[in-house]
Design an enzyme around this catalytic site. Structure first.
Site, short mmCIF file in Angstrom:
data_model
loop_
_atom_site.label_atom_id
_atom_site.label_comp_id
_atom_site.label_asym_id
_atom_site.label_seq_id
_atom_site.Cartn_x
_atom_site.Cartn_y
_atom_site.Cartn_z
N GLU A 101 -27.68 -7.93 18.01
CA GLU A 101 -28.67 -8.02 19.09
C GLU A 101 -27.97 -7.98 20.45
O GLU A 101 -28.47 -7.33 21.39
CB GLU A 101 -29.49 -9.30 18.94
CG GLU A 101 -30.41 -9.30 17.73
CD GLU A 101 -31.10 -10.64 17.54
OE1 GLU A 101 -31.38 -11.31 18.55
OE2 GLU A 101 -31.36 -11.02 16.37
N TYR A 126 -26.56 -14.75 10.24
CA TYR A 126 -27.10 -15.08 11.56
C TYR A 126 -26.12 -14.73 12.69
O TYR A 126 -26.53 -14.12 13.68
CB TYR A 126 -27.50 -16.56 11.61
CG TYR A 126 -28.93 -16.80 11.18
CD1 TYR A 126 -29.48 -16.08 10.12
CD2 TYR A 126 -29.75 -17.72 11.82
CE1 TYR A 126 -30.79 -16.29 9.70
CE2 TYR A 126 -31.06 -17.94 11.42
CZ TYR A 126 -31.57 -17.22 10.36
OH TYR A 126 -32.86 -17.42 9.96
#
Length: 364
Positions: free
Chosen positions: A295, A288
């Protein structure tokens, strides 16, 4: 009756209830226990560590009344526990047929109850059983339970197959083409990723209608966050679609989901595969943060692209007449990208503690 030969005899403690007898044999590190009941006589023989050290110990007990010839036993490091079922549920005045108690036999005061206490315990257990049945009968059974589970199973199966297709194809292309596969990831994998990420909006609906018990905020943050990056940041301008960062975003997303969705599939069937549970609640810890970093890199790379192209920019109405560039939203989103996931991390950490943390042991 005690064993007649001169073999070593362990200390045995006993207690009873109306339907069962409990024997606690004081032997540690027991090996190869031989426990049988023949002609209502319990025969015990085992290697273990007792009062006379590490030796073979044995004893016999002829019971006062008929018992089931199939005893059950459980070994621990410190002792061996034997459970014998009475043929008739009744209270015995003593354990053995002979009136004189064998020297090796003593009451187990940890489990000892007199007849009245045992009757109260039996009555309490019966009341508890009746109450449980009554409560279960009062709770209306969901007639659509199996239909809902079937729907959730199929949804998770479709998502698993989609992300597996992406992961396997990206892995094969990486081995065949090396770094060259980074730059055309979007053009080869985007259609399937569009399908999977758009389909994930169903997870918001499932949570809203109570079909899935999950906190709403972590679900909506993940679904909207990923679709914002996929549909707008990457899919909005062609210049972003040939960036190497697309490979890392897609690869990390698919690596997380090929474990998450099978876990949910098995949950629909009330099946738990421990290694899959551990992976599902552990793999997010490295992946994560890496996904958020990837991102963030894509957003940082997209800001100058959207600034120069003016894509998705809009004009505020009169009297302001100010153009608001989409790159401004990207800058706000960049801040959110590092603050928002803490909600998700907190939820996942609690889930990990609940599924993988130490279990509370019941004291008997």
């Amino acid at each position: 009756m005690p064993s007649a030969d001169a073999s070593l005899t362990p200390q045995v403690h006993w207690a009873q209830r109306h339907h069962q007898l409990y024997l606690r044999v004081e032997l540690s590190d027991v090996q190869d226990p031989d426990i049988t009941i023949t002609d209502n006589v319990l025969h015990f023989k085992a290697q273990g560590h007792g009062a006379k050290g590490d030796n073979v110990y044995e004893f016999q007990i002829e019971f006062l009344a008929p018992v089931d010839p199939q005893p059950a036993y459980k070994m621990t490091q410190r002792q061996l526990n034997i459970t014998v079922t009475k043929k008739e549920s009744q209270w015995w005045e003593r354990l053995t047929r002979q009136e004189k108690r064998p020297l090796f036999l003593a009451p187990d005061f940890d489990r000892w109850l007199d007849e009245s206490d045992a009757e109260m315990e039996l009555k309490a257990k019966e009341e508890e059983r009746v109450n449980k049945i009554s409560i279960e009968n009062r709770i209306p059974k969901d007639p659509f339970r199996h239909l809902k589970r079937g729907y959730l199973f199929m949804y998770n199966l479709v998502q698993f197959l989609g992300y597996s297709w992406i992961f396997v194809n990206m892995t094969v292309r990486l081995f065949m083409l090396g770094k060259d596969s980074f730059f055309d990831t979007f053009h080869t994998m985007a259609d399937m990723m569009y399908f999977c990420q758009t389909l994930s909006f169903i997870e918001i609906v499932n949570t809203l209608i109570g079909l899935v018990r999950a906190p709403f905020m972590p679900v909506i943050l993940q679904v909207f966050g990923r679709n914002f990056v996929l549909l707008l940041v990457l899919g909005g301008v062609e210049e972003m679609q040939s960036k190497a960062v697309v490979f890392f975003i897609f690869y990390i997303w698919s690596m997380v989901e090929i474990f998450r969705y099978p876990f949910y599939m098995l949950s629909c069937l009330d099946i738990e595969w421990k290694i899959l549970t551990w992976i599902r609640y552990s793999i997010w810890m490295p992946l994560y943060p890496l996904g958020i970093l990837a991102e963030a890199v894509s957003v940082i790379q997209a800001i100058p692209v959207f600034s120069s192209t003016g894509r998705f920019s809009f004009m505020l109405p009169y009297p302001l007449n100010v153009t608001v560039p989409f790159s401004l939203f990207l800058q706000f989103y960049l801040v959110f990208l590092f603050l928002g996931p803490f909600v998700n991390f907190r939820y996942l950490y609690k889930q990990r503690k609940r599924h993988l943390g130490p279990k509370k042991r019941k004291m008997h």
